[in-house]
Design a protein around this motif. Sequence first.
Motif, PDB file in Angstrom:
ATOM      1  N   ASP A 167     -11.369  14.029 -11.048  1.00 30.37           N
ATOM      2  CA  ASP A 167     -11.118  12.860 -12.046  1.00 30.37           C
ATOM      3  C   ASP A 167     -11.106  11.595 -11.308  1.00 30.37           C
ATOM      4  O   ASP A 167     -10.082  11.382 -10.879  1.00 30.37           O
ATOM      5  CB  ASP A 167     -10.270  13.378 -12.882  1.00 30.37           C
ATOM      6  N   LEU A 168     -12.344  10.936 -11.151  1.00 28.88           N
ATOM      7  CA  LEU A 168     -12.349   9.727 -10.377  1.00 28.88           C
ATOM      8  C   LEU A 168     -11.337   8.672 -11.016  1.00 28.88           C
ATOM      9  O   LEU A 168     -10.277   7.942 -10.334  1.00 28.88           O
ATOM     10  CB  LEU A 168     -13.643   9.436  -9.927  1.00 28.88           C
ATOM     11  N   GLU A 169     -11.534   8.628 -12.372  1.00 29.63           N
ATOM     12  CA  GLU A 169     -10.575   7.567 -13.107  1.00 29.63           C
ATOM     13  C   GLU A 169      -9.193   7.564 -12.951  1.00 29.63           C
ATOM     14  O   GLU A 169      -8.566   6.648 -12.712  1.00 29.63           O
ATOM     15  CB  GLU A 169     -11.087   7.449 -14.533  1.00 29.63           C
ATOM     16  N   ASP A 170      -8.845   8.773 -13.077  1.00 26.17           N
ATOM     17  CA  ASP A 170      -7.314   9.247 -12.991  1.00 26.17           C
ATOM     18  C   ASP A 170      -6.885   8.917 -11.612  1.00 26.17           C
ATOM     19  O   ASP A 170      -5.837   8.347 -11.336  1.00 26.17           O
ATOM     20  CB  ASP A 170      -7.268  10.792 -13.478  1.00 26.17           C
ATOM     21  N   ALA A 171      -7.552   9.495 -10.594  1.00 23.98           N
ATOM     22  CA  ALA A 171      -7.196   9.108  -9.364  1.00 23.98           C
ATOM     23  C   ALA A 171      -7.163   7.783  -8.891  1.00 23.98           C
ATOM     24  O   ALA A 171      -6.453   7.509  -8.128  1.00 23.98           O
ATOM     25  CB  ALA A 171      -8.170   9.934  -8.299  1.00 23.98           C
ATOM     26  N   ALA A 172      -7.929   6.726  -9.553  1.00 27.90           N
ATOM     27  CA  ALA A 172      -8.214   5.391  -9.039  1.00 27.90           C
ATOM     28  C   ALA A 172      -7.224   4.539  -9.689  1.00 27.90           C
ATOM     29  O   ALA A 172      -6.944   3.489  -9.303  1.00 27.90           O
ATOM     30  CB  ALA A 172      -9.716   5.146  -9.385  1.00 27.90           C
ATOM     31  N   LYS A 173      -6.615   5.202 -10.894  1.00 30.50           N
ATOM     32  CA  LYS A 173      -5.782   4.056 -11.613  1.00 30.50           C
ATOM     33  C   LYS A 173      -4.779   3.471 -10.954  1.00 30.50           C
ATOM     34  O   LYS A 173      -4.032   2.551 -11.158  1.00 30.50           O
ATOM     35  CB  LYS A 173      -5.508   4.544 -12.976  1.00 30.50           C
ATOM     36  N   ILE A 228       0.944  -1.204   0.092  1.00 28.08           N
ATOM     37  CA  ILE A 228       0.109  -0.063  -0.013  1.00 28.08           C
ATOM     38  C   ILE A 228       0.956   1.439  -0.072  1.00 28.08           C
ATOM     39  O   ILE A 228       1.629   1.353   1.096  1.00 28.08           O
ATOM     40  CB  ILE A 228      -1.085   0.020   1.050  1.00 28.08           C
ATOM     41  N   LYS A 229       0.811   2.147  -1.189  1.00 27.55           N
ATOM     42  CA  LYS A 229       1.691   3.288  -1.242  1.00 27.55           C
ATOM     43  C   LYS A 229       0.816   4.268  -1.394  1.00 27.55           C
ATOM     44  O   LYS A 229       1.000   5.627  -1.235  1.00 27.55           O
ATOM     45  CB  LYS A 229       2.628   2.906  -2.475  1.00 27.55           C
ATOM     46  N   ASN A 230      -0.182   4.010  -2.492  1.00 25.75           N
ATOM     47  CA  ASN A 230      -1.300   5.212  -2.856  1.00 25.75           C
ATOM     48  C   ASN A 230      -2.494   4.878  -2.375  1.00 25.75           C
ATOM     49  O   ASN A 230      -3.089   4.095  -2.661  1.00 25.75           O
ATOM     50  CB  ASN A 230      -1.059   5.355  -4.392  1.00 25.75           C
ATOM     51  N   ILE A 231      -2.921   6.159  -1.606  1.00 26.53           N
ATOM     52  CA  ILE A 231      -4.336   5.980  -1.149  1.00 26.53           C
ATOM     53  C   ILE A 231      -5.477   7.125  -1.743  1.00 26.53           C
ATOM     54  O   ILE A 231      -4.933   8.115  -2.109  1.00 26.53           O
ATOM     55  CB  ILE A 231      -4.362   6.269   0.415  1.00 26.53           C
ATOM     56  N   LEU A 232      -6.442   6.637  -2.065  1.00 24.74           N
ATOM     57  CA  LEU A 232      -7.606   7.449  -2.740  1.00 24.74           C
ATOM     58  C   LEU A 232      -8.674   7.667  -1.778  1.00 24.74           C
ATOM     59  O   LEU A 232      -9.282   6.697  -1.063  1.00 24.74           O
ATOM     60  CB  LEU A 232      -8.107   6.738  -4.070  1.00 24.74           C
ATOM     61  N   VAL A 233      -9.175   8.820  -1.423  1.00 29.99           N
ATOM     62  CA  VAL A 233     -10.217   9.175  -0.489  1.00 29.99           C
ATOM     63  C   VAL A 233     -11.449   9.863  -1.427  1.00 29.99           C
ATOM     64  O   VAL A 233     -10.902  10.700  -1.991  1.00 29.99           O
ATOM     65  CB  VAL A 233      -9.906  10.022   0.483  1.00 29.99           C
ATOM     66  N   VAL A 234     -12.419   9.090  -1.499  1.00 30.75           N
ATOM     67  CA  VAL A 234     -13.271   9.620  -2.461  1.00 30.75           C
ATOM     68  C   VAL A 234     -14.544  10.316  -1.413  1.00 30.75           C
ATOM     69  O   VAL A 234     -15.126   9.954  -0.548  1.00 30.75           O
ATOM     70  CB  VAL A 234     -14.086   8.576  -2.882  1.00 30.75           C
ATOM     71  N   GLU A 263     -14.212  -1.191 -11.430  1.00 32.11           N
ATOM     72  CA  GLU A 263     -13.807  -1.446 -12.723  1.00 32.11           C
ATOM     73  C   GLU A 263     -12.497  -0.530 -13.020  1.00 32.11           C
ATOM     74  O   GLU A 263     -11.611  -0.853 -13.784  1.00 32.11           O
ATOM     75  CB  GLU A 263     -14.781  -0.670 -13.583  1.00 32.11           C
ATOM     76  N   ILE A 264     -12.135   0.269 -12.283  1.00 34.28           N
ATOM     77  CA  ILE A 264     -11.216   1.314 -12.828  1.00 34.28           C
ATOM     78  C   ILE A 264      -9.877   1.428 -11.913  1.00 34.28           C
ATOM     79  O   ILE A 264      -8.985   1.688 -12.004  1.00 34.28           O
ATOM     80  CB  ILE A 264     -11.564   2.695 -12.749  1.00 34.28           C
ATOM     81  N   THR A 265      -9.988   0.604 -10.523  1.00 34.08           N
ATOM     82  CA  THR A 265      -8.728   0.335  -9.659  1.00 34.08           C
ATOM     83  C   THR A 265      -7.974  -0.941 -10.007  1.00 34.08           C
ATOM     84  O   THR A 265      -8.527  -1.905 -10.559  1.00 34.08           O
ATOM     85  CB  THR A 265      -9.303   0.284  -8.238  1.00 34.08           C
ATOM     86  N   VAL A 275      -7.417  12.965  -3.015  1.00 36.05           N
ATOM     87  CA  VAL A 275      -8.772  13.492  -2.636  1.00 36.05           C
ATOM     88  C   VAL A 275      -9.770  13.518  -3.781  1.00 36.05           C
ATOM     89  O   VAL A 275      -9.264  14.645  -4.359  1.00 36.05           O
ATOM     90  CB  VAL A 275      -8.843  14.448  -1.468  1.00 36.05           C
ATOM     91  N   GLN A 276     -10.539  12.764  -3.865  1.00 33.99           N
ATOM     92  CA  GLN A 276     -11.512  12.963  -5.246  1.00 33.99           C
ATOM     93  C   GLN A 276     -12.972  13.340  -4.760  1.00 33.99           C
ATOM     94  O   GLN A 276     -13.652  13.040  -3.880  1.00 33.99           O
ATOM     95  CB  GLN A 276     -11.604  11.975  -6.110  1.00 33.99           C
ATOM     96  N   ASP A 277     -13.546  14.402  -5.643  1.00 30.24           N
ATOM     97  CA  ASP A 277     -15.031  14.755  -5.149  1.00 30.24           C
ATOM     98  C   ASP A 277     -15.681  15.280  -6.576  1.00 30.24           C
ATOM     99  O   ASP A 277     -14.756  15.855  -7.380  1.00 30.24           O
ATOM    100  CB  ASP A 277     -14.982  15.946  -4.365  1.00 30.24           C
ATOM    101  N   ILE A 278     -16.842  15.203  -6.767  1.00 27.78           N
ATOM    102  CA  ILE A 278     -17.393  15.852  -7.968  1.00 27.78           C
ATOM    103  C   ILE A 278     -17.291  17.149  -8.063  1.00 27.78           C
ATOM    104  O   ILE A 278     -17.680  17.880  -8.997  1.00 27.78           O
ATOM    105  CB  ILE A 278     -18.749  15.077  -8.229  1.00 27.78           C
ATOM    106  N   SER A 279     -17.272  17.872  -6.929  1.00 30.50           N
ATOM    107  CA  SER A 279     -17.561  19.194  -6.584  1.00 30.50           C
ATOM    108  C   SER A 279     -15.942  19.910  -6.582  1.00 30.50           C
ATOM    109  O   SER A 279     -15.437  19.742  -5.610  1.00 30.50           O
ATOM    110  CB  SER A 279     -18.319  19.655  -5.267  1.00 30.50           C
ATOM    111  N   SER A 280     -15.879  20.731  -7.590  1.00 28.65           N
ATOM    112  CA  SER A 280     -14.544  21.602  -7.252  1.00 28.65           C
ATOM    113  C   SER A 280     -14.616  22.509  -6.389  1.00 28.65           C
ATOM    114  O   SER A 280     -13.365  22.799  -5.852  1.00 28.65           O
ATOM    115  CB  SER A 280     -14.039  22.094  -8.826  1.00 28.65           C
TER     116      SER A 280
END
Length: 299
Positions: free
Chosen positions: A82-88, A9-15, A113-115, A37-42
Amino acid sequence: MAEPEIENIKNILVVGAGAMGSQIGLVCAMAGYAVAVQDISSEMLEKAQKQLAGRMDRNVEKERMTRQEADEALARLTFTTDLEDAAKDADFVIEAAVEKLDIKRELFRKLDEITPDHTILATNSSTIESSRVADATDRPDRVCNMHFFNPALVMKCVEVVRNPGTSDATIEATVALTEKINKSPVLLNREIPGFVANRILHALANEAISLYENDVASFKDIDTACRTALGHPMGPFELMDLTGIDIAHDVRMVKYERSGDENDRPKRSIVERYERGDLGRKTGKGWYTYDEAGKRVSP
Protein backbone atom coordinates in the motif's frame (compact mmCIF):
# COMPACT_ATOMS: atom_id res chain seq x y z
CA MET A 1 6.86 25.88 3.80
CA ALA A 2 9.68 24.98 6.20
CA GLU A 3 13.01 23.94 4.71
CA PRO A 4 14.02 20.26 5.14
CA GLU A 5 16.09 19.56 8.25
CA ILE A 6 17.71 16.33 9.41
CA GLU A 7 16.09 16.69 12.85
CA ASN A 8 12.66 16.37 11.26
CA ILE A 9 13.42 13.08 9.51
CA LYS A 10 11.90 10.28 11.56
CA ASN A 11 10.05 8.05 9.09
CA ILE A 12 11.64 6.75 5.88
CA LEU A 13 9.88 5.11 2.95
CA VAL A 14 11.82 2.88 0.55
CA VAL A 15 9.98 2.15 -2.69
CA GLY A 16 11.10 -1.15 -4.21
CA ALA A 17 11.84 -4.37 -2.30
CA GLY A 18 14.53 -5.80 -4.56
CA ALA A 19 18.00 -6.57 -3.25
CA MET A 20 18.98 -2.89 -3.26
CA GLY A 21 15.77 -1.42 -1.86
CA SER A 22 15.38 -3.99 0.91
CA GLN A 23 18.97 -3.57 2.05
CA ILE A 24 18.64 0.23 2.04
CA GLY A 25 15.60 -0.22 4.25
CA LEU A 26 17.53 -2.36 6.71
CA VAL A 27 20.46 0.08 6.73
CA CYS A 28 18.08 2.85 7.77
CA ALA A 29 16.32 0.68 10.36
CA MET A 30 19.67 -0.32 11.89
CA ALA A 31 20.40 3.40 12.31
CA GLY A 32 17.21 3.83 14.35
CA TYR A 33 14.71 5.05 11.76
CA ALA A 34 11.18 3.74 11.34
CA VAL A 35 11.18 2.34 7.80
CA ALA A 36 8.43 1.20 5.45
CA VAL A 37 9.49 -0.90 2.46
CA GLN A 38 6.86 -0.80 -0.27
CA ASP A 39 6.55 -2.89 -3.41
CA ILE A 40 3.72 -3.78 -5.78
CA SER A 41 4.63 -7.48 -5.38
CA SER A 42 3.68 -9.22 -2.14
CA GLU A 43 5.93 -12.10 -3.19
CA MET A 44 8.89 -9.74 -3.47
CA LEU A 45 8.12 -8.31 -0.03
CA GLU A 46 7.96 -11.77 1.54
CA LYS A 47 11.27 -12.70 -0.06
CA ALA A 48 12.88 -9.47 1.14
CA GLN A 49 11.62 -9.94 4.69
CA LYS A 50 12.97 -13.49 4.83
CA GLN A 51 16.36 -12.52 3.37
CA LEU A 52 16.82 -9.58 5.73
CA ALA A 53 15.93 -11.71 8.76
CA GLY A 54 18.48 -14.27 7.59
CA ARG A 55 21.16 -11.60 7.25
CA MET A 56 20.50 -10.39 10.77
CA ASP A 57 20.68 -13.96 12.10
CA ARG A 58 24.11 -14.31 10.52
CA ASN A 59 25.21 -10.99 12.04
CA VAL A 60 24.23 -12.29 15.46
CA GLU A 61 25.97 -15.63 14.86
CA LYS A 62 29.16 -13.80 13.87
CA GLU A 63 28.81 -11.52 16.92
CA ARG A 64 28.56 -8.37 14.84
CA MET A 65 25.53 -7.39 16.93
CA THR A 66 23.43 -8.73 19.79
CA ARG A 67 20.15 -10.59 19.33
CA GLN A 68 18.38 -7.64 20.92
CA GLU A 69 19.92 -5.16 18.48
CA ALA A 70 18.94 -7.34 15.54
CA ASP A 71 15.37 -7.80 16.76
CA GLU A 72 14.96 -4.07 17.44
CA ALA A 73 16.18 -3.17 13.94
CA LEU A 74 13.83 -5.68 12.31
CA ALA A 75 10.95 -4.38 14.44
CA ARG A 76 11.47 -0.91 12.95
CA LEU A 77 10.82 -2.36 9.46
CA THR A 78 7.39 -2.76 7.93
CA PHE A 79 6.58 -4.26 4.52
CA THR A 80 3.56 -3.25 2.48
CA THR A 81 2.02 -3.11 -0.99
CA ASP A 82 0.00 0.00 0.00
CA LEU A 83 1.97 2.99 -1.29
CA GLU A 84 -0.49 5.62 -0.10
CA ASP A 85 -0.56 4.32 3.46
CA ALA A 86 3.23 3.96 3.57
CA ALA A 87 3.78 7.46 2.20
CA LYS A 88 1.37 9.46 4.32
CA ASP A 89 3.81 9.90 7.24
CA ALA A 90 7.10 9.66 5.34
CA ASP A 91 9.65 12.41 5.95
CA PHE A 92 12.10 11.03 3.39
CA VAL A 93 11.53 8.74 0.41
CA ILE A 94 14.21 6.66 -1.28
CA GLU A 95 12.98 5.30 -4.62
CA ALA A 96 14.65 2.05 -5.70
CA ALA A 97 12.21 0.87 -8.35
CA VAL A 98 12.87 -0.39 -11.86
CA GLU A 99 15.19 1.71 -14.06
CA LYS A 100 12.50 2.90 -16.45
CA LEU A 101 12.02 6.65 -16.81
CA ASP A 102 8.28 6.56 -17.49
CA ILE A 103 7.66 4.41 -14.41
CA LYS A 104 9.81 6.66 -12.23
CA ARG A 105 8.08 9.81 -13.46
CA GLU A 106 4.67 8.40 -12.68
CA LEU A 107 5.87 7.23 -9.29
CA PHE A 108 7.31 10.64 -8.40
CA ARG A 109 4.12 12.33 -9.56
CA LYS A 110 2.12 10.11 -7.23
CA LEU A 111 4.56 10.47 -4.34
CA ASP A 112 4.31 14.24 -4.70
CA GLU A 113 0.55 13.97 -4.21
CA ILE A 114 0.50 11.59 -1.24
CA THR A 115 3.53 12.55 0.88
CA PRO A 116 3.59 15.53 3.27
CA ASP A 117 4.76 18.83 1.79
CA HIS A 118 8.07 18.72 3.67
CA THR A 119 9.09 15.27 2.38
CA ILE A 120 12.29 14.89 0.38
CA LEU A 121 11.97 12.59 -2.65
CA ALA A 122 15.26 10.89 -3.56
CA THR A 123 15.98 8.39 -6.31
CA ASN A 124 18.61 5.69 -5.88
CA SER A 125 19.17 5.61 -9.66
CA SER A 126 22.67 6.05 -11.04
CA THR A 127 21.49 6.22 -14.66
CA ILE A 128 18.47 8.53 -14.42
CA GLU A 129 19.29 11.97 -13.04
CA SER A 130 16.77 13.45 -10.64
CA SER A 131 16.11 16.42 -12.94
CA ARG A 132 14.36 13.96 -15.26
CA VAL A 133 11.76 13.15 -12.59
CA ALA A 134 11.73 16.38 -10.58
CA ASP A 135 9.46 18.21 -13.05
CA ALA A 136 6.82 15.52 -12.53
CA THR A 137 6.39 16.98 -9.03
CA ASP A 138 5.45 20.33 -7.53
CA ARG A 139 8.52 20.19 -5.28
CA PRO A 140 11.57 20.06 -7.58
CA ASP A 141 13.61 21.75 -4.84
CA ARG A 142 13.14 18.62 -2.70
CA VAL A 143 14.21 16.07 -5.30
CA CYS A 144 17.73 14.63 -5.64
CA ASN A 145 19.69 11.44 -6.28
CA MET A 146 20.81 9.39 -3.29
CA HIS A 147 22.77 6.58 -4.91
CA PHE A 148 23.74 3.56 -2.81
CA PHE A 149 26.11 0.81 -3.95
CA ASN A 150 25.49 -2.92 -4.02
CA PRO A 151 25.44 -4.56 -1.51
CA ALA A 152 24.00 -1.60 0.38
CA LEU A 153 24.52 -3.26 3.77
CA VAL A 154 28.27 -3.41 3.16
CA MET A 155 29.28 -0.60 0.81
CA LYS A 156 29.95 2.69 2.59
CA CYS A 157 29.71 5.13 -0.32
CA VAL A 158 26.50 7.03 -1.11
CA GLU A 159 26.55 9.59 -3.93
CA VAL A 160 24.31 12.59 -3.26
CA VAL A 161 23.62 14.50 -6.47
CA ARG A 162 21.85 17.83 -6.78
CA ASN A 163 19.95 18.81 -9.89
CA PRO A 164 19.68 22.45 -10.99
CA GLY A 165 16.51 22.93 -8.92
CA THR A 166 17.57 21.13 -5.73
CA SER A 167 17.72 23.42 -2.71
CA ASP A 168 20.74 23.69 -0.44
CA ALA A 169 18.56 22.60 2.49
CA THR A 170 17.59 19.39 0.68
CA ILE A 171 21.22 18.57 -0.05
CA GLU A 172 22.28 19.35 3.51
CA ALA A 173 19.54 17.12 4.94
CA THR A 174 20.36 14.28 2.52
CA VAL A 175 24.08 14.43 3.30
CA ALA A 176 23.29 14.49 7.02
CA LEU A 177 20.97 11.49 6.65
CA THR A 178 23.72 9.63 4.78
CA GLU A 179 26.03 10.19 7.74
CA LYS A 180 23.30 9.24 10.25
CA ILE A 181 22.92 5.82 8.61
CA ASN A 182 26.69 5.30 8.89
CA LYS A 183 27.54 5.81 5.22
CA SER A 184 30.12 8.07 3.58
CA PRO A 185 28.53 10.79 1.40
CA VAL A 186 30.10 11.89 -1.88
CA LEU A 187 28.51 15.16 -2.98
CA LEU A 188 28.16 15.99 -6.67
CA ASN A 189 27.43 19.66 -7.28
CA ARG A 190 26.00 18.98 -10.73
CA GLU A 191 24.51 16.10 -12.65
CA ILE A 192 26.64 14.00 -14.95
CA PRO A 193 25.64 10.59 -16.40
CA GLY A 194 26.97 7.73 -14.25
CA PHE A 195 28.06 10.12 -11.48
CA VAL A 196 31.59 9.52 -10.12
CA ALA A 197 32.17 5.91 -9.10
CA ASN A 198 30.24 4.27 -11.92
CA ARG A 199 31.92 6.38 -14.61
CA ILE A 200 35.26 5.05 -13.40
CA LEU A 201 33.87 1.54 -12.96
CA HIS A 202 32.21 1.45 -16.40
CA ALA A 203 35.42 2.59 -18.06
CA LEU A 204 37.25 -0.28 -16.36
CA ALA A 205 34.54 -2.82 -17.27
CA ASN A 206 34.43 -1.61 -20.87
CA GLU A 207 38.18 -2.10 -21.26
CA ALA A 208 37.99 -5.50 -19.54
CA ILE A 209 35.29 -6.71 -21.95
CA SER A 210 37.29 -5.42 -24.94
CA LEU A 211 40.33 -7.37 -23.76
CA TYR A 212 38.17 -10.49 -23.43
CA GLU A 213 36.40 -10.09 -26.78
CA ASN A 214 39.73 -9.52 -28.53
CA ASP A 215 41.02 -12.77 -27.02
CA VAL A 216 43.79 -11.07 -25.08
CA ALA A 217 42.92 -12.99 -21.91
CA SER A 218 40.06 -14.98 -20.40
CA PHE A 219 37.54 -13.17 -18.25
CA LYS A 220 38.72 -15.24 -15.28
CA ASP A 221 42.33 -14.12 -15.76
CA ILE A 222 41.26 -10.50 -16.21
CA ASP A 223 39.40 -10.74 -12.90
CA THR A 224 42.51 -12.24 -11.31
CA ALA A 225 44.64 -9.36 -12.61
CA CYS A 226 42.29 -6.77 -11.14
CA ARG A 227 42.29 -8.50 -7.78
CA THR A 228 45.97 -9.37 -7.50
CA ALA A 229 47.57 -6.42 -9.31
CA LEU A 230 45.13 -3.57 -8.65
CA GLY A 231 43.91 -4.67 -5.23
CA HIS A 232 40.23 -4.71 -6.19
CA PRO A 233 38.02 -6.88 -3.93
CA MET A 234 36.59 -8.53 -7.05
CA GLY A 235 37.20 -8.36 -10.78
CA PRO A 236 34.88 -6.57 -13.25
CA PHE A 237 33.27 -9.81 -14.46
CA GLU A 238 32.67 -11.02 -10.92
CA LEU A 239 31.15 -7.64 -10.12
CA MET A 240 28.87 -7.75 -13.17
CA ASP A 241 27.59 -11.12 -11.99
CA LEU A 242 26.94 -9.68 -8.54
CA THR A 243 25.07 -6.57 -9.66
CA GLY A 244 23.36 -8.24 -12.64
CA ILE A 245 24.29 -8.42 -16.30
CA ASP A 246 20.86 -6.95 -17.08
CA ILE A 247 21.93 -3.84 -15.17
CA ALA A 248 25.15 -3.63 -17.19
CA HIS A 249 23.11 -4.02 -20.39
CA ASP A 250 20.46 -1.45 -19.44
CA VAL A 251 22.98 1.14 -18.31
CA ARG A 252 24.75 0.98 -21.67
CA MET A 253 21.42 1.14 -23.52
CA VAL A 254 20.40 4.26 -21.62
CA LYS A 255 23.75 5.83 -22.49
CA TYR A 256 23.38 4.85 -26.16
CA GLU A 257 19.80 6.14 -26.39
CA ARG A 258 20.92 9.50 -25.07
CA SER A 259 24.12 9.83 -27.12
CA GLY A 260 23.29 7.96 -30.33
CA ASP A 261 26.94 6.84 -30.35
CA GLU A 262 27.28 3.21 -31.47
CA ASN A 263 30.30 2.87 -29.17
CA ASP A 264 27.95 3.33 -26.21
CA ARG A 265 25.90 0.21 -27.05
CA PRO A 266 26.36 -2.85 -24.79
CA LYS A 267 29.25 -5.08 -25.87
CA ARG A 268 28.46 -8.23 -27.85
CA SER A 269 29.24 -10.61 -24.98
CA ILE A 270 26.91 -8.67 -22.68
CA VAL A 271 24.06 -8.74 -25.24
CA GLU A 272 24.49 -12.49 -25.74
CA ARG A 273 24.17 -13.23 -22.03
CA TYR A 274 21.33 -10.76 -21.60
CA GLU A 275 19.32 -12.35 -24.42
CA ARG A 276 19.94 -15.86 -23.01
CA GLY A 277 18.79 -14.73 -19.57
CA ASP A 278 22.21 -15.48 -18.05
CA LEU A 279 22.17 -12.46 -15.75
CA GLY A 280 24.62 -13.46 -13.03
CA ARG A 281 24.16 -14.78 -9.52
CA LYS A 282 20.41 -14.17 -9.47
CA THR A 283 19.85 -16.57 -12.38
CA GLY A 284 22.59 -19.04 -11.46
CA LYS A 285 24.73 -18.18 -14.47
CA GLY A 286 26.44 -15.15 -15.95
CA TRP A 287 30.14 -15.04 -16.60
CA TYR A 288 30.45 -17.71 -13.93
CA THR A 289 28.06 -20.44 -12.74
CA TYR A 290 26.50 -20.47 -9.24
CA ASP A 291 24.65 -22.91 -7.02
CA GLU A 292 21.27 -22.20 -5.41
CA ALA A 293 22.96 -20.47 -2.47
CA GLY A 294 24.75 -18.09 -4.84
CA LYS A 295 28.15 -19.73 -4.35
CA ARG A 296 30.34 -19.86 -7.44
CA VAL A 297 30.87 -23.37 -8.76
CA SER A 298 32.63 -22.74 -12.10
CA PRO A 299 34.81 -22.06 -13.94
